[in-house]
Structures are given as structure tokens and as C-alpha cells.
Design an enzyme around this catalytic site. Structure first.
Site, PDB file in Angstrom:
ATOM      1  N   PRO A  91       0.995  -1.300  -0.252  1.00  0.00           N
ATOM      2  CA  PRO A  91      -0.065  -0.087  -0.173  1.00  0.00           C
ATOM      3  C   PRO A  91       0.776   1.232   0.182  1.00  0.00           C
ATOM      4  O   PRO A  91       1.644   1.392   0.404  1.00  0.00           O
ATOM      5  CB  PRO A  91      -1.012  -0.043   1.123  1.00  0.00           C
ATOM      6  CG  PRO A  91      -0.151  -1.349   2.168  1.00  0.00           C
ATOM      7  CD  PRO A  91       0.368  -2.197   1.376  1.00  0.00           C
ATOM      8  N   CYS A  92       0.274   2.422  -0.594  1.00  0.00           N
ATOM      9  CA  CYS A  92       1.033   3.903  -0.522  1.00  0.00           C
ATOM     10  C   CYS A  92       0.702   4.096   1.290  1.00  0.00           C
ATOM     11  O   CYS A  92      -0.778   4.275   0.999  1.00  0.00           O
ATOM     12  CB  CYS A  92       0.158   4.722  -1.900  1.00  0.00           C
ATOM     13  SG  CYS A  92       0.969   6.134  -1.634  1.00  0.00           S
ATOM     14  N   GLN A  93       1.302   4.125   1.700  1.00  0.00           N
ATOM     15  CA  GLN A  93       0.719   4.715   2.973  1.00  0.00           C
ATOM     16  C   GLN A  93       1.945   6.391   3.446  1.00  0.00           C
ATOM     17  O   GLN A  93       2.567   6.208   2.063  1.00  0.00           O
ATOM     18  CB  GLN A  93       1.038   3.892   4.449  1.00  0.00           C
ATOM     19  CG  GLN A  93       0.507   2.570   4.466  1.00  0.00           C
ATOM     20  CD  GLN A  93       1.201   1.475   4.675  1.00  0.00           C
ATOM     21  OE1 GLN A  93       1.811   1.433   4.975  1.00  0.00           O
ATOM     22  NE2 GLN A  93       0.188   1.150   5.866  1.00  0.00           N
ATOM     23  N   ASN A 137       3.127  -0.370  -7.107  1.00  0.00           N
ATOM     24  CA  ASN A 137       1.681  -0.102  -6.219  1.00  0.00           C
ATOM     25  C   ASN A 137       0.678   1.483  -6.654  1.00  0.00           C
ATOM     26  O   ASN A 137       0.678   1.426  -8.346  1.00  0.00           O
ATOM     27  CB  ASN A 137       2.434   1.356  -5.545  1.00  0.00           C
ATOM     28  CG  ASN A 137       2.504   1.996  -4.085  1.00  0.00           C
ATOM     29  OD1 ASN A 137       0.712   2.024  -3.942  1.00  0.00           O
ATOM     30  ND2 ASN A 137       3.444   1.526  -3.045  1.00  0.00           N
TER      31      ASN A 137
END
Ligand SMILES: C[S@@+](CC[C@H](N)C(=O)[O-])C[C@H]1O[C@@H](n2cnc3c(N)ncnc32)[C@H](O)[C@@H]1O
Length: 430
Positions: A91-93, A137
Site C-alpha cells: 500500500p501507499c502510506q 503500487n
């Protein structure tokens, strides 16, 4: 590593195994290019581990771990085998780090941020760190967070640079390369110091030529650059400096465009314009449009046809301008344009989202018009849009809505196939 040995691979955040399928498609009778030896998948939000169940059923020869990857790294690191390639869609965090009070500890990333799990595996493997990485991503990663555009990707690049990798990336929309879904994702590949590919890139007189010439990603998904890259962008400082100060002179615009490569801390990046020729594709070109993937009406169960409630679907899909109220009672103006309804059949489909399943009317679910009437897409059609084999996610214990969810989370297998074939070719030659 002998050239004849398959590239030993581990798959993180494996879901139902999109990477595994793509890499398997690089294998032939004559040559096993990839062998996925270990995989990890753990869904934090549910007790039952549906994706993991499917993965183990489909890939019984791959050792599978169904635990939080952070826990595996902390408590069972020895379980993770040495490998040549690490793959995963994470995930993009928020990737920022803070300096710890104690100098010995150095820097600390936020807990639960999965990028650091990938980083920690590479770091802890030390001299046995993988030669290659292949990651996926959402393309938002190149621009996030909103207040410091590009900071998170700069942290990722810089930390991989510290670990000895040259990194390249490319935003690939599957539909622009003859695949049946408009799905734009950033793919990231990294080559460790000491590998032939790393050496080859270092020897280039013009580093940015990797992006349009012999580059691994370019050979699979060729692109031209919108503008030549005359001067690289330099990522300066350590990770804490980047976290705090990244591009304070232009926080609104990320320096990371859709195609790029980082060599040391020098970044060459520009917008890529797809330059695709079917006949030269490394990946399988089979279905191109939504119509191509449709099952015959006779194979489609009744539950997929829209029963009544057509006005609800039309409302959800339609243009609207209305007042809405938040649960706290705050009134605001809401507007949105209309969606194509039903979906166009003569083009690649819109992106599958995780909420694609279930019968309730929705703006984002696909609806197609067939001879028998309007209907939603079946799990098999969703699998085909990702170029998965028919029935890959089918198990007696898994609902159709879950199968749709898996496909919303997954990737277009043809992209991994193309990148995998290109990597294997360079790996065997260099
Ligand atoms: C974007 S999906 C990847 C899908 C996969 N590429 C596929 O083809 O199905 C990310 C996956 O990471 C898993 N995940 C989330 N947090 C995790 C954690 N802490 N440890 C292991 N897996 C995790 C999710 O359950 C999800 O299946």
C-alpha cells in the site's frame, strides 16, 4: 548464481498471487525462469484469511506464510528463505521517518507502514539481499503526500540507494499495451550492486538512455519521453532530512514523472509516451476490449442481471448537483459528472475496484448490456480483465463478492509477464 538456475523468488502481500501467475508465464518447457519459493499474505481486517486460502490452493508447491509480515520479520525471520528476486504490491502510506532520541537507534519509520517491511527484509538479509526487486503500487505514490509532493517516493528511492540498488520505475496503463483493462499502476524494479544489470547501467554514457533504449522495463513496455532529460534531479540528505525538508521550494509538484531511473542519488525522470507494437509484445496479447472477455449469457447466473431498481443505477451513474448533509449535520454542495452507462464494450474496461461485487446499485460497478439484458460482470469476467486464468479465485467457500474484491486488489498479470521476461533475458545475458 548459475545462469541455468531459475530466479528464486519470494512474493510479499501476495493476495491471490497475481505476481506468481505472471512469473509462471515466463517459464517454458525448455527453461524455468522463475521459481516462487515462499509467499506471505495476511489480511488484517478479517478473521478468515480468504486470499490466503485461494493462494495455497492454487500454489501448493510454494511455502506460504499467513501472518502479519512485520511479525514474521520480528519473530520468525529465519523462515524467509534467501532469494534472488523479491516481488510485491504494497500500500501507499506515509513513509516519513523521525530521528530517534537515542543516536544508536538512528531513524524510526511509522509502525504498520508496509514499505519498511520490504526494506527490513533487504537490510536483514545483508550480503544475501536479493539481486532484484519488482514492486507495484498505485501511481499516487509518485506524488504523495499532498503537502510535500513526492516525499514518500524520495524516501523509498533514497533508502534503496543506501542498500546498494539502482532503481527504475514506470507508470504502466495495461490498456495502452493491448490489455483489456485501463489500470494505471507504477511498477518499480531495482538492481543490486554487483549484478550485471547494475554494472551495465553504470557504464552508460548517457544514463537516461536506459529509459528509452535497452532498459529492462523499456524492452517490455516501450515508451518515448515527452522531453529529453538534460539534468538529473538530486535527492539530498539522509532519510530524516528528506522527511522534514523534501522540496520545500516546490511542495506542489513532484519531481518524479511517469518514467524514471535513480542512479546513486541522481534521478532522471520524464513523462513517458507509450510506443506499443502488438507484434513485438513480450506479454500475451489475448483480449483487448470489455466485449472480448464477456461470457455467453447462457453461462451467467441470474443473480448478475439487474432486477428492477434501474432508476437507482441510473441515479448513481448520472450527473448530479445536490445538497448533502454530513452525519454531523453540516450541509454542503455535491456535484459529479455522469458515467458511461452501460459500459462501452468496444474499449478496454474501466479499472476494477474492490467494491465491484454485490447486487446493490453503485456508480463504479461495471454494467454491460447483453442480448438478455443489463447485468454486472461475473467473477470469471473480472479475472479475465486482470488476465488471470478462468476460475482462479473460485473455491466452494469463497463468495462472488470476495472474488470481485480480490480482483479489485490484484494486478494485470500480463504486465508482470512482460517485465519478468525482460528481466530474465537481461539476467541471463549480463
Ligand atoms: C494490493 S494487495 C496485493 C494483491 C496481489 N498482488 C494479487 O495479485 O492478488 C495487498 C495485499 O497485502 C495484504 N496485506 C496487508 N497488510 C499485510 C500485512 N501486514 N502482512 C501481510 N500481508 C498484508 C492484503 O491483505 C492484500 O491482499
Amino acid at each position: 548464481m548459475s545462469r541455468k538456475n531459475p530466479i528464486k523468488t519470494i512474493e510479499l502481500f501476495a493476495g491471490v498471487g497475481g505476481f506468481h501467475l505472471g512469473l509462471n508465464q515466463c517459464n517454458s518447457k525448455e527453461q524455468e525462469a522463475y521459481n516462487v519459493v515462499w509467499s506471505n499474505q495476511w489480511e488484517p481486517s478479517t478473521k478468515r484469511q480468504h486470499a490466503s486460502e485461494v493462494y495455497q490452493e492454487r500454489f501448493p508447491d510454494t511455502k506460504h506464510s499467513n501472518e502479519d509480515i512485520a511479525k514474521v520479520i520480528e519473530e520468525g525471520f529465519a523462515e524467509i528463505p534467501n532469494h534472488d528476486l523479491l516481488v510485491g504490491g504494497f500500500p501507499c502510506q506515509d513513509y516519513s521517518v523521525a530521528r530517534t532520541l537515542s543516536k544508536a537507534d538512528g531513524l524510526q519509520g511509522k509502525k504498520g507502514v508496509l514499505w519498511w517491511s520490504i526494506h527490513d527484509i533487504i537490510l536483514k538479509k545483508g550480503k544475501n539481499a536479493p539481486s532484484y526487486l519488482l514492486l507495484e503500487n498505485v501511481d499516487r505514490l509518485l506524488k504523495s503526500p499532498a503537502k510535500q509532493r513526492g516525499r514518500d517516493f524520495a524516501i523509498m528511492l533514497s533508502s534503496l540507494n543506501d542498500l546498494g540498488y539502482i532503481v527504475e520505475w514506470r507508470v504502466i496503463n495495461a490498456a495502452e499495451f493491448g490489455m483489456p483493462q485501463r489500470r494505471r499502476r507504477v511498477y518499480i524494479m531495482a538492481y543490486k550492486k554487483g549484478t550485471g544489470i547494475h554494472k551495465k547501467i553504470r557504464k552508460l554514457k548517457e544514463p537516461s538512455s536506459w529509459l528509452t533504449g535497452e532498459g529492462v522495463m523499456n524492452k517490455a513496455f516501450p515508451m518515448k519521453l515527452e522531453k529529453p532529460i538534460n539534468v538529473p534531479f538530486v535527492i539530498e540528505g539522509d532519510l530524516a532530512d528528506i522527511s522534514e525538508n523534501f522540496i520545500d521550494y516546490n511542495p506542489k509538484k513532484s519531481p518524479f514523472n511517469t518514467v524514471g531511473v535513480m542512479i546513486d542519488n541522481q534521478v532522471y525522470s520524464s513523462k513517458g509516451l507509450p510506443d506499443f507494437d502488438d507484434s513485438k509484445a513480450l506479454h500475451t496479447v489475448k483480449w483487448k476490449t470489455l466485449r472480448d472477455v464477456l461470457q455467453d449469457d447462457s453461462e451467467v447466473p441470474e443473480e448478475f442481471y439487474l432486477k428492477g431498481e434501474l432508476d437507482k443505477w441510473e441515479y448513481m451513474k448520472g450527473a448530479k448537483k445536490e445538497e448533502r448533509k454530513t452525519t454531523a449535520g453540516f450541509v454542503y454542495n455535491y456535484s459529479e459528472g455522469s458515467m458511461v452507462f452501460p459500459d462501452a464494450l468496444d474499449k478496454a474496461s474501466r479499472t476494477i475496484v474492490t467494491g465491484e461485487g454485490g447486487a446493490t446499485a453503485s456508480r463504479f460497478k461495471h454494467v454491460v448490456a447483453t442480448n438478455k439484458g443489463l447485468r454486472r460482470l461475473t467473477p470469471v469476467e473480472l479475472e479475465r480483465l486482470n488476465m488471470f486464468p478462468d476460475g482462479h479465485s473460485e473455491l466452494a467457500t469463497i463468495s462472488n463478492a470476495k472474488r470481485a474484491f480480490f480482483m479489485g486488489n490484484a494486478l494485470v498479470v500480463g504486465i508482470v509477464e512482460g517485465l519478468g521476461k525482460s528481466l530474465y533475458e537481461s539476467h541471463s545475458k549480463l
